[in-house]
Design a protein around this motif. Structure first.
Motif, short mmCIF file in Angstrom:
data_model
loop_
_atom_site.label_atom_id
_atom_site.label_comp_id
_atom_site.label_asym_id
_atom_site.label_seq_id
_atom_site.Cartn_x
_atom_site.Cartn_y
_atom_site.Cartn_z
N LEU A 72 0.72 -1.24 -0.06
CA LEU A 72 0.16 -0.08 0.12
C LEU A 72 0.87 1.12 0.02
O LEU A 72 0.64 2.31 -0.77
N ASP A 73 1.78 1.28 0.98
CA ASP A 73 2.80 2.38 0.86
C ASP A 73 3.37 2.69 -0.42
O ASP A 73 3.57 3.82 -1.01
N ARG A 74 3.77 1.66 -1.11
CA ARG A 74 4.47 1.93 -2.58
C ARG A 74 3.25 2.26 -3.58
O ARG A 74 3.68 3.32 -4.24
N VAL A 75 2.04 1.94 -3.38
CA VAL A 75 1.24 2.23 -4.43
C VAL A 75 0.77 3.62 -4.17
O VAL A 75 0.50 4.54 -4.92
N PHE A 76 0.49 4.29 -2.79
CA PHE A 76 0.21 5.47 -2.49
C PHE A 76 1.27 6.65 -2.71
O PHE A 76 1.15 7.60 -3.24
N GLN A 77 2.69 6.18 -2.88
CA GLN A 77 3.87 7.06 -3.17
C GLN A 77 3.47 7.22 -4.79
O GLN A 77 3.96 8.34 -4.97
N GLN A 78 3.05 6.12 -5.62
CA GLN A 78 2.98 6.58 -6.96
C GLN A 78 1.91 7.31 -7.29
O GLN A 78 1.75 8.24 -8.20
N VAL A 79 0.68 6.86 -6.78
CA VAL A 79 -0.47 7.45 -7.08
C VAL A 79 -0.79 8.83 -6.45
O VAL A 79 -1.19 9.95 -7.11
N PHE A 80 -0.27 9.08 -5.12
CA PHE A 80 -0.67 10.39 -4.62
C PHE A 80 0.66 11.04 -4.23
O PHE A 80 0.53 12.00 -3.77
N HIS A 81 1.84 10.69 -4.35
CA HIS A 81 3.26 11.10 -4.10
C HIS A 81 3.14 11.56 -2.46
O HIS A 81 3.75 12.34 -2.13
N LYS A 82 2.53 10.49 -1.77
CA LYS A 82 2.47 10.61 -0.08
C LYS A 82 2.56 9.24 0.26
O LYS A 82 2.15 8.30 -0.43
N ASP A 83 3.36 9.07 1.50
CA ASP A 83 3.38 7.67 2.01
C ASP A 83 2.37 7.47 2.69
O ASP A 83 1.47 8.21 3.06
N ILE A 84 2.24 6.27 3.47
CA ILE A 84 1.11 5.70 4.05
C ILE A 84 0.72 6.52 5.53
O ILE A 84 -0.29 6.80 5.66
#
Length: 210
Positions: free
Chosen positions: A119-131
């Protein structure tokens, strides 16, 4: 009435073409074949036992493999994520802005059957934010370990998964809407009395109507 809007991760926050499920499965296999050193016979027996006991989902299988090999589950999840190419997942500021608007009057949850590090890796790609930034922004995050009960995980497609989720969040099913791309998950939500929306190419427009 305040609603609880529950969003899947893979295939919802980004299109599966950017990260097909087969690549996630391939990463799992790469780790257990390279790190756990279990024989093919052991792997088949663990798979059979996990299915016979009704413990659904990839991560129950991974957990049992780790137990047999005396291997740390979280380490496995990290190594699995390290073998996945997330670079094809694109940033989506419009989705982030829509979620910010929705959470002003609703509870917003992102619930995945995958691991926290995924989830953290996806968030960084989609939102440019970590978990942590996602949770600090008021969006709840549920990974597979959030569903653990009596030693096993209960993913969305399992008979007990939605019940565990509702019990631990305190949400009423009639006040929940599940956004998902998997028919089994949508059917289970319906069985529990939740509203559900199957994700398609226009789904992000639909959330503005909630």
């Amino acid at each position: 009435m305040k609603k609880n809007l529950i969003f899947d991760c893979d295939g919802v926050l980004y299109p599966l073409e950017a990260l097909p499920t087969r690549e996630i499965v391939a990463a799992m296999k790469s780790v257990y074949r390279g790190e756990l050193k279990l024989s093919g016979e052991q792997q088949r027996e663990i798979s059979r036992q996990t299915l016979d006991e009704g413990h659904l989902g990839m991560f129950n299988y991974i957990q049992e493999m780790c137990r047999a090999a005396d291997y740390d589950f979280d380490k496995f999840s990290r190594k699995m994520s390290d073998r996945i190419n997330y670079n094809r997942i694109q940033n989506n500021n419009s989705l982030w802005n829509a979620l910010q608007i929705l959470k002003q009057e609703n509870n917003v949850v992102i619930w995945s059957n995958n691991s926290r590090v995924h989830l953290d890796r996806v968030f960084q790609q989609v939102f440019h934010k970590d978990i942590m930034q996602i949770t600090d922004a008021g969006i709840r995050v549920w990974d597979i370990k959030s569903t653990r009960y009596r030693g096993y995980f209960y993913p969305k497609q399992s008979a007990e998964g939605m019940g565990v989720f509702l019990h631990r969040t305190g949400f009423k099913p009639e006040e929940c809407v599940l956004f998902d791309d998997t028919p089994a998950n949508l059917k289970m939500a319906e069985n529990y009395g939740m509203r559900r929306k199957k994700v398609d190419l226009s789904w992000q427009k639909a959330i503005s109507l909630e």
